[in-house]
Design a protein around this motif. Structure first.
Motif, PDB file in Angstrom:
ATOM      1  N   ALA A   1     -21.206  27.735 -66.882  1.00  0.00           N
ATOM      2  CA  ALA A   1     -20.720  26.561 -65.993  1.00  0.00           C
ATOM      3  C   ALA A   1     -20.485  27.238 -64.695  1.00  0.00           C
ATOM      4  CB  ALA A   1     -19.368  25.845 -66.416  1.00  0.00           C
ATOM      5  N   ALA A   2     -19.750  28.340 -64.506  1.00  0.00           N
ATOM      6  CA  ALA A   2     -19.662  28.878 -63.296  1.00  0.00           C
ATOM      7  C   ALA A   2     -21.046  29.260 -62.396  1.00  0.00           C
ATOM      8  CB  ALA A   2     -18.924  30.103 -63.301  1.00  0.00           C
ATOM      9  N   ALA A   3     -21.912  29.682 -62.957  1.00  0.00           N
ATOM     10  CA  ALA A   3     -23.384  29.954 -62.577  1.00  0.00           C
ATOM     11  C   ALA A   3     -23.986  28.771 -62.075  1.00  0.00           C
ATOM     12  CB  ALA A   3     -24.234  30.896 -63.549  1.00  0.00           C
ATOM     13  N   ILE A   4     -23.855  27.772 -62.634  1.00  0.00           N
ATOM     14  CA  ILE A   4     -24.480  26.673 -62.672  1.00  0.00           C
ATOM     15  C   ILE A   4     -23.794  25.799 -61.367  1.00  0.00           C
ATOM     16  CG2 ILE A   4     -25.234  24.213 -63.411  1.00  0.00           C
ATOM     17  CD1 ILE A   4     -25.162  25.375 -66.284  1.00  0.00           C
ATOM     18  N   GLU A   5     -22.397  26.082 -61.291  1.00  0.00           N
ATOM     19  CA  GLU A   5     -21.718  25.584 -60.307  1.00  0.00           C
ATOM     20  C   GLU A   5     -22.066  26.191 -58.990  1.00  0.00           C
ATOM     21  OE1 GLU A   5     -19.647  23.186 -57.759  1.00  0.00           O
ATOM     22  OE2 GLU A   5     -19.818  23.011 -60.005  1.00  0.00           O
ATOM     23  N   ASP A   6     -22.558  27.492 -58.994  1.00  0.00           N
ATOM     24  CA  ASP A   6     -22.999  28.205 -57.778  1.00  0.00           C
ATOM     25  C   ASP A   6     -24.330  27.796 -57.266  1.00  0.00           C
ATOM     26  OD1 ASP A   6     -20.537  29.809 -57.836  1.00  0.00           O
ATOM     27  OD2 ASP A   6     -21.641  31.355 -58.923  1.00  0.00           O
ATOM     28  N   ALA A   7     -25.232  27.359 -58.430  1.00  0.00           N
ATOM     29  CA  ALA A   7     -26.390  26.835 -58.119  1.00  0.00           C
ATOM     30  C   ALA A   7     -26.396  25.555 -57.098  1.00  0.00           C
ATOM     31  CB  ALA A   7     -27.267  26.879 -59.354  1.00  0.00           C
ATOM     32  N   ILE A   8     -25.724  24.635 -57.939  1.00  0.00           N
ATOM     33  CA  ILE A   8     -25.344  23.350 -57.298  1.00  0.00           C
ATOM     34  C   ILE A   8     -25.045  23.656 -55.698  1.00  0.00           C
ATOM     35  CG2 ILE A   8     -23.946  21.324 -57.328  1.00  0.00           C
ATOM     36  CD1 ILE A   8     -23.965  21.354 -60.303  1.00  0.00           C
ATOM     37  N   THR A   9     -24.206  24.542 -55.552  1.00  0.00           N
ATOM     38  CA  THR A   9     -23.609  24.842 -54.165  1.00  0.00           C
ATOM     39  C   THR A   9     -24.669  25.277 -53.304  1.00  0.00           C
ATOM     40  OG1 THR A   9     -21.298  25.173 -55.198  1.00  0.00           O
ATOM     41  CG2 THR A   9     -21.935  25.921 -52.972  1.00  0.00           C
ATOM     42  N   ALA A  10     -25.727  26.352 -53.886  1.00  0.00           N
ATOM     43  CA  ALA A  10     -26.666  26.711 -53.104  1.00  0.00           C
ATOM     44  C   ALA A  10     -27.662  25.416 -52.711  1.00  0.00           C
ATOM     45  CB  ALA A  10     -27.434  27.927 -54.037  1.00  0.00           C
ATOM     46  N   VAL A  11     -27.840  24.502 -53.671  1.00  0.00           N
ATOM     47  CA  VAL A  11     -28.904  23.593 -53.367  1.00  0.00           C
ATOM     48  C   VAL A  11     -28.235  22.558 -52.475  1.00  0.00           C
ATOM     49  CG1 VAL A  11     -29.943  21.498 -54.621  1.00  0.00           C
ATOM     50  CG2 VAL A  11     -30.078  23.334 -55.749  1.00  0.00           C
TER      51      VAL A  11
ATOM     52  N   GLU B   1     -32.789  29.900 -54.425  1.00  0.00           N
ATOM     53  CA  GLU B   1     -33.772  30.355 -55.756  1.00  0.00           C
ATOM     54  C   GLU B   1     -32.908  31.441 -56.497  1.00  0.00           C
ATOM     55  OE1 GLU B   1     -38.169  29.751 -53.840  1.00  0.00           O
ATOM     56  OE2 GLU B   1     -37.167  31.528 -53.593  1.00  0.00           O
ATOM     57  N   GLY B   2     -32.350  32.225 -55.752  1.00  0.00           N
ATOM     58  CA  GLY B   2     -31.523  33.344 -56.459  1.00  0.00           C
ATOM     59  C   GLY B   2     -30.686  32.815 -57.400  1.00  0.00           C
ATOM     60  N   ALA B   3     -29.872  31.862 -56.751  1.00  0.00           N
ATOM     61  CA  ALA B   3     -28.677  31.179 -57.682  1.00  0.00           C
ATOM     62  C   ALA B   3     -29.023  30.507 -58.792  1.00  0.00           C
ATOM     63  CB  ALA B   3     -27.928  30.107 -56.933  1.00  0.00           C
ATOM     64  N   ILE B   4     -30.274  29.724 -58.576  1.00  0.00           N
ATOM     65  CA  ILE B   4     -30.814  28.974 -59.853  1.00  0.00           C
ATOM     66  C   ILE B   4     -31.649  29.931 -60.746  1.00  0.00           C
ATOM     67  CG2 ILE B   4     -32.602  27.522 -60.346  1.00  0.00           C
ATOM     68  CD1 ILE B   4     -32.035  25.763 -57.914  1.00  0.00           C
ATOM     69  N   GLU B   5     -31.920  31.199 -60.276  1.00  0.00           N
ATOM     70  CA  GLU B   5     -32.606  32.079 -61.244  1.00  0.00           C
ATOM     71  C   GLU B   5     -31.513  32.669 -62.292  1.00  0.00           C
ATOM     72  OE1 GLU B   5     -35.991  34.103 -62.699  1.00  0.00           O
ATOM     73  OE2 GLU B   5     -35.805  32.627 -61.378  1.00  0.00           O
ATOM     74  N   LEU B   6     -30.437  32.773 -61.757  1.00  0.00           N
ATOM     75  CA  LEU B   6     -29.390  33.164 -62.649  1.00  0.00           C
ATOM     76  C   LEU B   6     -28.999  32.324 -63.745  1.00  0.00           C
ATOM     77  CD1 LEU B   6     -26.857  34.878 -60.222  1.00  0.00           C
ATOM     78  CD2 LEU B   6     -28.263  36.043 -61.445  1.00  0.00           C
ATOM     79  N   CYS B   7     -29.054  31.071 -63.269  1.00  0.00           N
ATOM     80  CA  CYS B   7     -29.100  30.064 -64.273  1.00  0.00           C
ATOM     81  C   CYS B   7     -30.125  30.103 -65.375  1.00  0.00           C
ATOM     82  CB  CYS B   7     -28.757  28.559 -63.886  1.00  0.00           C
ATOM     83  SG  CYS B   7     -27.619  28.610 -62.854  1.00  0.00           S
ATOM     84  N   LEU B   8     -31.348  30.230 -64.896  1.00  0.00           N
ATOM     85  CA  LEU B   8     -32.385  30.242 -65.985  1.00  0.00           C
ATOM     86  C   LEU B   8     -32.425  31.632 -66.733  1.00  0.00           C
ATOM     87  CD1 LEU B   8     -35.210  28.952 -63.292  1.00  0.00           C
ATOM     88  CD2 LEU B   8     -33.973  27.692 -64.914  1.00  0.00           C
ATOM     89  N   GLN B   9     -32.055  32.707 -66.133  1.00  0.00           N
ATOM     90  CA  GLN B   9     -32.092  33.802 -66.796  1.00  0.00           C
ATOM     91  C   GLN B   9     -31.246  34.120 -68.000  1.00  0.00           C
ATOM     92  OE1 GLN B   9     -31.798  37.327 -64.054  1.00  0.00           O
ATOM     93  NE2 GLN B   9     -33.950  37.070 -63.359  1.00  0.00           N
ATOM     94  N   ASN B  10     -29.956  33.487 -67.558  1.00  0.00           N
ATOM     95  CA  ASN B  10     -28.850  33.985 -68.719  1.00  0.00           C
ATOM     96  C   ASN B  10     -29.243  33.357 -70.060  1.00  0.00           C
ATOM     97  OD1 ASN B  10     -26.330  35.112 -68.849  1.00  0.00           O
ATOM     98  ND2 ASN B  10     -25.527  33.151 -69.293  1.00  0.00           N
ATOM     99  N   PRO B  11     -29.563  32.186 -70.085  1.00  0.00           N
ATOM    100  CA  PRO B  11     -30.006  31.590 -71.676  1.00  0.00           C
ATOM    101  C   PRO B  11     -31.068  32.561 -72.066  1.00  0.00           C
ATOM    102  CG  PRO B  11     -29.592  29.632 -70.103  1.00  0.00           C
ATOM    103  CD  PRO B  11     -29.582  30.911 -69.459  1.00  0.00           C
ATOM    104  N   ALA B  12     -32.003  32.882 -71.512  1.00  0.00           N
ATOM    105  CA  ALA B  12     -33.168  33.817 -71.959  1.00  0.00           C
ATOM    106  C   ALA B  12     -32.698  34.964 -72.530  1.00  0.00           C
ATOM    107  CB  ALA B  12     -34.188  33.947 -70.821  1.00  0.00           C
ATOM    108  N   GLU B  13     -31.510  35.675 -71.674  1.00  0.00           N
ATOM    109  CA  GLU B  13     -31.112  36.776 -72.309  1.00  0.00           C
ATOM    110  C   GLU B  13     -30.301  36.704 -73.556  1.00  0.00           C
ATOM    111  OE1 GLU B  13     -29.251  38.389 -68.669  1.00  0.00           O
ATOM    112  OE2 GLU B  13     -30.993  38.936 -67.832  1.00  0.00           O
ATOM    113  N   VAL B  14     -29.522  35.737 -73.381  1.00  0.00           N
ATOM    114  CA  VAL B  14     -28.497  35.332 -74.482  1.00  0.00           C
ATOM    115  C   VAL B  14     -29.402  35.054 -75.838  1.00  0.00           C
ATOM    116  CG1 VAL B  14     -27.104  34.160 -75.638  1.00  0.00           C
ATOM    117  CG2 VAL B  14     -26.445  34.819 -73.085  1.00  0.00           C
TER     118      VAL B  14
END
Length: 795
Positions: free
Chosen positions: A377-387, A524-537
């Motif tokens: 949720a924290a990473a997604i919030e950062d992405a929303i802020t970046a958008v 893009e960097g903030a959203i990439e963190l959101c996209l990457q984390n589930p793939a790694e988990v």
């Protein structure tokens, strides 16, 4: 009597490396050594279209796969390390993405699982269309990097996503590289810990397990072939959640590409202004001999109506009255284009991003369901802020564009009048009126825009801040040369004086010193963190459940197509069983091995491994002599749950004669009750004598392949077709496997039928892409009824 109906035969100019039948239509895709992707229809093996390699893709194709709905082809390229998605109807590249390692095999599978949760999600999938406007299409003149958003339709994203049902593109490559892409676009899992190079892989349609055949090389030994079954229980246990998350993240990935292409269009429009204005002023400064500054020259013209010879030469010779008018129109047009792109594309794309990210944040707060998948949720919030920051910067750019357009209109109006006076032309009365306020306005504009910046030396001369828009579109890390003037802005002053509001997470940071490109990269960097984390988990949750060392193999020949190599993997229609077919010539050339593993790695299969004895398979059928004909398997593909399609050769054949295409019924062999117990400490070839061998009754399901040194085969059991490829990779024959009509078969092979075939080939070749579109428009004309044979007349 031949058992299979031959419907086409061709000699191809380039060696074929990969063949794959469409899952929905009688079409086959080929990739050749020249890097071309070809699509052929079943009838007479007629080409529909070809896609040549280009600078955006590459020319060394390494794998090929169809999307389960048959609308998109995926292929990988080694030289550029990219995976490309291609429209099967128009031969257009829809999407491409880079991968870390070269891909050696791929599979695109459809999830067959049904549940009430998924059904309700599928029905509610189009809810976003109720709240969001359709994305405007990009200008066709700019759509050179992608075709996703360049069509006349406005639902490109949904077309690329396809059906709501989850489908996954599985990639395997060198050094244990394995990745799973939901809908072929969003990386949903990165699997690590798989040894060697992937030679074949198969994800079960119930998502319970992933079977992989790998080649492990060591310095002092030949490559060792291993079979590995990976437990992917997290994907199957959380299928509804995975589907929701993948669908949302695929939307987000596509929207990011839409924003990137929109910015590209804006940069191309801005180039017109840059070329027209900045370069002429820079050239003027470089050539003038006086020490006065440019703004002083223009101010003198403004106040006294006099100009230096250098300025007059610039205006009257280089620029001219007619050229100034044209320049003003060009600049205004460029500004309008950028303004429209910001309003219609950047803002609508940002709104859609905020919508989907907000829904993903809501999903992440449901920790019981989505936390195991890695939603943070924290990473997604950062992405929303970046958008949000990107949206603010786009709004700031709009204000700068609006102000710049007003400034340039006033400046060009004054300069136009001044040049008319220099040339002693008539000045229209409506342009001759200029108040003291107008003079002050132009003077401020000259002082603000035409001052020399000593810190920047660009384009081999001093840089002039002639217009303010370009600095927002530069893809650089430097701060803005002329940031917006915020003095007197009451809201910003209020924020600066309020400690709590200044640090409030409810307010998006604006980054007043940064360009739009810089803020876009942050987003893009903030959203990439959101996209990457589930793939790694999800990737970390994939564990090895079973591994077996099979045999040592010789080094792979350079001209051997990887797609047709044995071992090969297949997943049955019910999604409950993995099949693997392979040969071990060093053990026995006349044995074909079939291994079955349940998709649930913890469920054993009683007759999980057996051998099919080919030594006397066809003796009674094709030879009336007493000569003992022994056969070995060159290639084998699973045709359906109980049938295996094979290309056989006589063990002692001469000059390629005696090659046979056959359908092996597996029913009796699979009912074998003789068990085989694995010894994990030994390779399978060391314990091959313990594998139960079965004799299969072939009946009449075979065909002698005369005048062809057949080597490989590709099949589609649903469409009941097969394509046989010769050992030189250039000669193909196409068969319908369940048709038995001797008259039509003889007619097709007669000289008259051959001539008619050539005539039809020529007419179909002239149709090209239009031929396929006409067939599709005619209501799936490529799909023939079961009882209708594809004779020349029928087609």
């Amino acid at each position: 009597m031949p058992a299979f109906h031959q419907v086409g035969e061709k000699q191809l100019p380039n060696a074929v490396l990969f063949m794959a039948w469409s899952p929905k239509r009688d079409l086959i895709a080929l990739a050749n050594k020249a890097g071309e992707l070809l699509l052929h229809r079943l009838a007479n093996f007629q080409r529909v279209w070809s896609l040549a390699p280009n600078e955006n893709t590459g020319k060394e194709v390494t794998a090929l796969a169809w999307r389960p709905d048959g609308k998109i082809l995926s292929f990988s390229l080694a030289d550029t390390r990219k995976v490309v998605l291609c429209d099967a109807e128009k031969a257009e590249i829809l999407h491409l993405f880079p991968v870390e390692n070269a891909v050696s095999c791929m599979q695109w599978m459809d999830v067959l699982e049904e549940s009430s949760l998924l059904t309700s999600f599928y029905n509610a999938e189009d809810e976003s269309s109720l709240f969001l406007p359709k994305l405007p299409t990009l200008p066709k003149s700019y759509s050179t990097t992608s075709k996703i958003f360049s069509e006349d339709k406005s639902d490109e994203v949904m077309n690329l996503l396809g059906e709501a049902r989850l489908n996954i593109l599985v990639l395997g490559g060198h050094s244990g590289f394995m990745e799973l892409y939901a809908y072929g676009m969003y990386r949903i899992a990165t699997v690590t810990g798989v040894p060697g190079t992937c030679r074949s892989l198969c994800l079960s349609s119930d998502l319970r397990s992933l079977s992989v055949v790998t080649e492990v090389r060591s310095a002092d030994e030949e490559p060792e072939i291993n079979y590995i079954q990976l437990d992917t229980a997290l994907l199957s246990d959380c299928l509804p959640e995975v589907t929701r998350m993948a669908r949302k993240f695929t939307h987000i990935s596509t929207l990011l590409q839409y924003l990137r292409l929109s910015l590209t269009c804006m940069c191309e429009a801005w180039e017109d202004i840059l070329m027209q204005m900045d370069l002429r002023l820079t050239k003027f400064v470089q050539e003038k001999n006086t020490s006065t500054q440019v703004q002083d020259e223009f101010l003198e013209l403004l106040l006294w109506g006099k100009s230096s010879p250098e300025l007059q030469a610039l205006l009257m010779t280089q620029l001219t009255v007619k050229g100034l008018k044209k320049l003003g129109q060009s600049i205004e047009s460029s500004y309008s284009s950028i303004q429209k792109l910001v309003i219609s594309h950047l803002q609508s794309g940002s709104e859609a991003l905020l919508y989907h990210l907000s829904e993903v944040k809501g999903m992440s707060l449901w920790k019981q369901k989505f936390e195991p998948l890695g939603l943070d949720a924290a990473a997604i919030e950062d992405a929303i802020t970046a958008v949000g920051s990107f949206t603010l910067k786009a709004s700031e750019l709009l204000q700068v564009i609006d102000k710049s357009m007003k400034n340039f209109k006033a400046f060009f109006r004054w300069l136009y009048v001044a040049m008319l006076r220099m040339s002693e032309d008539h000045v229209p009365p409506e342009l001759n009126k200029m108040t003291q306020k107008d003079i002050a306005f132009v003077a401020d504009f000259l002082a603000e825009h035409f001052s020399e910046n000593e810190e920047l030396f660009d384009r081999k001369g001093k840089y002039f801040n002639v217009e303010r828009v370009g600095q927002y579109l530069k893809d650089e890390d430097e701060d803005l040369v002329s940031p917006p003037n915020t003095k007197g802005n009451q809201w910003l002053n209020f924020l600066q004086e309020s400690t709590h509001l200044k640090e409030s997470p409810l307010l998006f940071p604006s980054f007043p010193q940064k360009s739009l490109h810089y803020v876009k990269r942050m987003m893009e960097g903030a959203i990439e963190l959101c996209l990457q984390n589930p793939a790694e988990v999800i990737g970390r949750s994939v564990k090895q459940a079973f591994r077996a060392a099979l045999f040592y193999t010789t080094h792979k020949a350079e001209n051997t197509p990887g797609l047709f190599e044995l071992p090969s993997l297949w997943n049955d229609k019910k999604g409950s069983m993995h099949y693997m077919v392979f040969v071990m010539p060093q053990v026995s050339p006349c044995l074909l091995y079939l291994m079955r593993r349940h998709t649930d790695p913890h469920r054993p299969v009683p007759n999980g491994l057996l051998a099919i004895d080919l030594s006397s398979l066809l003796h009674d059928s094709i030879s009336s002599s007493s000569e003992d004909l022994r056969y070995s398997c060159l290639d084998a593909r699973i045709y359906d749950d109980e049938t295996l399609t094979v290309v056989l050769q006589q063990v002692d054949e001469e000059e390629g004669n005696g090659r046979v295409l056959a359908q092996l019924p597996l029913g009796s062999a699979l009912s074998c009750e003789e068990p085989f117990t694995w010894d994990p400490t030994q390779r399978l070839e060391q314990q091959a004598s313990s594998v139960p061998a079965q004799v299969v009754l072939l009946e009449n399901q075979w065909r002698l392949l005369e005048n062809m040194k057949a080597q490989y085969v590709a099949v589609n059991g649903v469409r009941r077709v097969a394509c046989v490829l010769s050992s030189n990779l250039r000669h193909v024959r196409v068969f319908e496997m369940d048709v038995e009509d001797e008259e039509d078969d003889e007619r097709l092979e007669s000289p008259e039928a051959s001539a008619e075939q050539e005539q039809l080939d020529e007419s179909l070749a002239s149709q090209g892409d239009e031929g396929l579109e006409a067939e599709v428009a005619a209501g799936e004309a490529l799909e023939l009824p079961e009882e209708q044979e594809p004779t020349v007349n029928a087609l």
